[in-house]
Design an enzyme around this catalytic site. Structure first.
Site, PDB file in Angstrom:
ATOM      1  N   LYS A 295       3.128   2.145   1.524  1.00  0.00           N
ATOM      2  CA  LYS A 295       2.874   2.514   2.909  1.00  0.00           C
ATOM      3  C   LYS A 295       2.844   4.028   3.084  1.00  0.00           C
ATOM      4  O   LYS A 295       2.013   4.577   3.826  1.00  0.00           O
ATOM      5  CB  LYS A 295       3.950   1.904   3.812  1.00  0.00           C
ATOM      6  CG  LYS A 295       3.793   0.395   4.006  1.00  0.00           C
ATOM      7  CD  LYS A 295       4.982  -0.200   4.750  1.00  0.00           C
ATOM      8  CE  LYS A 295       4.710  -1.651   5.126  1.00  0.00           C
ATOM      9  NZ  LYS A 295       5.887  -2.291   5.746  1.00  0.00           N
TER      10      LYS A 295
ATOM     11  N   SER B  29       7.023  -6.155   9.955  1.00  0.00           N
ATOM     12  CA  SER B  29       7.317  -4.731   9.849  1.00  0.00           C
ATOM     13  C   SER B  29       6.598  -3.876  10.895  1.00  0.00           C
ATOM     14  O   SER B  29       6.807  -2.672  10.963  1.00  0.00           O
ATOM     15  CB  SER B  29       6.979  -4.228   8.443  1.00  0.00           C
ATOM     16  OG  SER B  29       5.596  -4.142   8.267  1.00  0.00           O
TER      17      SER B  29
END
Ligand code: CA
Ligand code: CA
Ligand code: CA
Ligand code: CA
Ligand code: CA
Ligand code: CA
Ligand code: CA
Ligand code: CA
Ligand code: CA
Ligand code: CA
Ligand code: CA
Ligand code: CA
Lengths: 218, 218, 218, 218, 218, 218
Positions: C138, C95
């Site tokens: 996140k 990611s």
């Protein structure tokens, strides 16, 4: 639109088909090229067999480069990178062979690949297409992804009886025996072979240039 | 026709014979060549011993290159790739030795290999053919695949008594002691040795060029 | 001030977002360049998938270098080093893809990266941004670190419903589908493509230079 | 005849002696040379210690090359391959040292090795022959293989009392302290040292060329 | 005198501080340089993280070489070796970062390092000093070794309350935020930046040369 | 005579001392040199720490080469091989450091090593001699092998009280703090430093050439 496959024909991007214990799956393969030294890199958590498939696909293309209009310099002064997205998912097996050849020929000739074609099949160094496993699951995955045409190994024709009739009728399923048939269908157009005077003078004796791009009779 | 073996003589493609716990099997070996830097690659899920067999086969061919009409440049400016299809199947052992030598000589000289010949035998760096295991199972597999001629190590002649008579009579079984006999039978024709004036001037002292291509007496 | 992120825009330094079992975390990525031979090094206890992400990010940038104003020489005569600080902490996953592309373009063009932007997203070799996991965690980490703008994959828009409203309103959350959108937001300004006469004459045929720096329609 | 050893003197082929839990064995060692870049390869399922023995044998020969009439160019422009046949059988240990030196000197000088001589002994970088294990079993294996002369380490003379008298009398058993004695017996004739004017001018200072080919007093 | 630290200022030798389960320890780091090809070697039973610290320290120095008066040639024509003595003791972790940078700058500029200074701190590719563990134990070890000045990360200032007052008062403890502060204290004198006309003409565009040797404000 | 040590002074051959659970042992170290490309090889079943000792010893010698009269060319155009005989016996640890330096300086300068001197001691990149373990066992082994002089680390002087008086009196035991003292005793004569005009003109700035061959005061 953010589905599994591209919405338009792209250079180097081809749709393969994978088969796991939980079913079939779309397997995108993408290659890019950049100025370099003739090296090839691969990424995407690939197992040993798939890494070898890339090496074999590349050697097939290199050994017949002239028939694809690719010169020795195209290899020597460019680097290639083959990536299979969804980088955290392990991928393995030999059945991406013909898709890998297609991706490499596309990126080296700059000819886009039809985005509505999917394919599965191991390939030999001579371009012969070998039988694969999980045909039914792969065809189901292709159907779900909106694929219109699927190329399968001629040696898997016998397995089509196990595939539901509605699946077989919803897509054009084309059995292929040689990778030259694959390229004829999946590329927007066939590359033109190098003419004699385009050939690299210092290469010496030319090995195997007879008819590599037309389907062989088996 | 999509069987295990090729339907016509091809350059670099040879039929070996494998032996596993479940019986004998046809083992296709294919080599291609492309412009390069003298490197060799191999693929097909090969075990350590088979990888070493490729290295030994290549060194045998390189050390006798002139007698096969192959120049130093043929090695230095080309890459070789040896592949054993069915890339997901592990393969190992030394008994593909003479088939590997045959495939390499074929691809380097561009002389096709007879497609109806199969062979099994370890090879030394001097070209001697050493005994292998599983002779009976291998001959049965060759018969099933429609092979007409099988080359076996002379040291395995003693094992022929264990092979059913109908198998022994259905094919021509030829015991060989040196790989030069193998090439004489499997290649469409023998390569011509380099003449003195074709030899690379800068090579210096020539080592071992006496009679490498004619069968040795043992 | 000695927080997790830089206090000013810097070349090569970008804020990524990581996700572990104990929550989200700021993941600083920094790249430097020095005179060299075109090699890339990476450090920071990176797992295999993250190492492959760096390779893929680099190949993406190299394959579109001209559209970023980066010449072939910029790659051939410089070395790159990508480091993820807190060198004792293992890091992995795909990611960080778009953050890696951003860091590499920044260091190669010398254009600083906005220090109040964070980002997460896998990237393909064509620049497409793929879905990631742990979006909520996140975003919480970004908020704690004082980030003003967060770039997330368009394919993760569906996951925003799971994110508390106060988090969504405290930052500008921008879904992106292609890495060109990322660069347009994160870099202080976009790099200028190489003009034809700046291109390296000996490079030969140019592959894929159509519109790489403008967002693609999907 | 298809026994374990060659029927005539050959270049590079030497008979070593191995010792396993089930007894002694003939260990054929063969080396070939081909035009190349000064590289050495080895095959035959060799363990780490035997691989190191090859490296040490090669360094011994290279460091004394002039005394064997081998020029720097002979190394720089040729590749060597050392193979131990029966490629599926693991082989290890340091006792093939003197046989390896003999094989390398033979292939580099093109002087055949006497086929009725066998040998066992570790060798140091200075050519000293060190004690080995399994002397009795090795001598029995040599006898079975029809060997006429066996070279053993002087440090193993003490072990001869354990060897049956008929074995000791059936062959010529020669204890050796330095590999120069080995070469004097096993090669058809000794190589001639390079004369001063054959030496490579650009080599600079010459290290260690005093008397390397005559046996040292110990 | 044969203690843990040097008795005089030396080029390339710096005193780091390690922390193990049994307490703090002096960790000597030494670098030497020799004519070579721009390679770096490291020894001392170093773990993966410490090996990466060396790579990162080197890239930091290389990317700012001009500000340290080090030319591209200084890297390209010399080899570096970083060794941590007591070669049988495993060493790992990122906290030697600033000591490694100091050792490398010293050996490349030939400026000695003050022998009565010790230091601990991870370093980023931008020269930022990051927090480390085991501060108390490390300060105790420095005290035992007769160190007069210890450099610690500014982010560890908060941990000083856990350090006994007598330890804090026996040495000068200096918190640092950037490695440029470290060099200003540990080197006998600061290196002079390369002047424009000393810069290598063929290097092209200069990246990041603004103020690297003066402490940054954070 | 076929004992553990050489009967005469030889170039590159030095007697080290090893220590295992079953006692001390003589550890012969031999180095040879041949025309090459500046590479070093090592054999003798060496563990990681001993392999690193060789790398460190080589870097010490290279970094001070001029003071030993060794030019840059001596390294660049020769290969080195360090071997520890009895190739089947694993060897490890850092205590062969000073013996390795001695062997390398000997082979590079062609100065023989006194065969009646043995030595043990780790060495740093600056030539400092560090403490080792097993002093008593090592001295006993040296005595058994007929050694006349043993060099030990100054830091091990404290351990001499544990060594039986008869052992201490039977040999000359010399504590050393720097490897320059070792070379002064073990080499037949000291090498002469390169004069300025012998130095390689293209080498640029000279690093560390002050007094490397005279013992340092500690
Ligand atoms: Ca998927
Ligand atoms: Ca099937
Ligand atoms: Ca099969
Ligand atoms: Ca048998
Ligand atoms: Ca953190
Ligand atoms: Ca999701
Ligand atoms: Ca045998
Ligand atoms: Ca014994
Ligand atoms: Ca210590
Ligand atoms: Ca803390
Ligand atoms: Ca011993
Ligand atoms: Ca002690």
């Amino acid at each position: 639109r953010h589905g599994e496959t591209e919405a338009e024909d792209m250079v180097g991007v081809v749709t393969g088909l994978a088969w796991t214990q939980v079913g079939g799956e779309i397997l995108t393969i993408e290659s890019v090229s950049s100025p370099g030294k003739g090296q090839i890199k691969h990424t995407g958590k690939l197992g040993d067999v798939m890494q070898e498939s890339i090496a074999a696909a590349l050697s097939f293309v290199r050994s017949r480069a002239e028939s694809f209009g690719i010169s020795t310099e195209d290899f020597a002064k460019r680097d290639l990178h083959v990536h299979l997205p969804e980088g955290a998912t392990p991928k393995d097996g030999p059945s991406a062979g013909i898709a890998l050849v297609t991706s490499l020929v596309s990126v080296l000739t700059n000819i886009p690949i039809r985005h509505d074609v999917a394919m599965t099949g191991e390939v030999t160094l001579r371009g012969r297409v070998l039988e694969i496993g999980g045909l039914k699951e792969k065809l189901l995955a292709a159907l779900r992804a909106g694929i219109k045409t699927v190329l399968i190994p001629k040696d898997n024709e016998k397995d089509l009886v196990e595939v539901p009739e509605n699946v077989r009728h919803a897509m054009k399923i084309i059995p292929v025996a040689h990778v030259s048939e694959v390229l004829g269908i999946a590329l927007q157009h066939m590359p033109e072979p190098l003419k004699i005077d385009e050939k690299n003078a210092h290469e010496g004796r030319i090995v195997e240039d007879n008819g590599a791009t037309s389907p062989l009779a088996h």
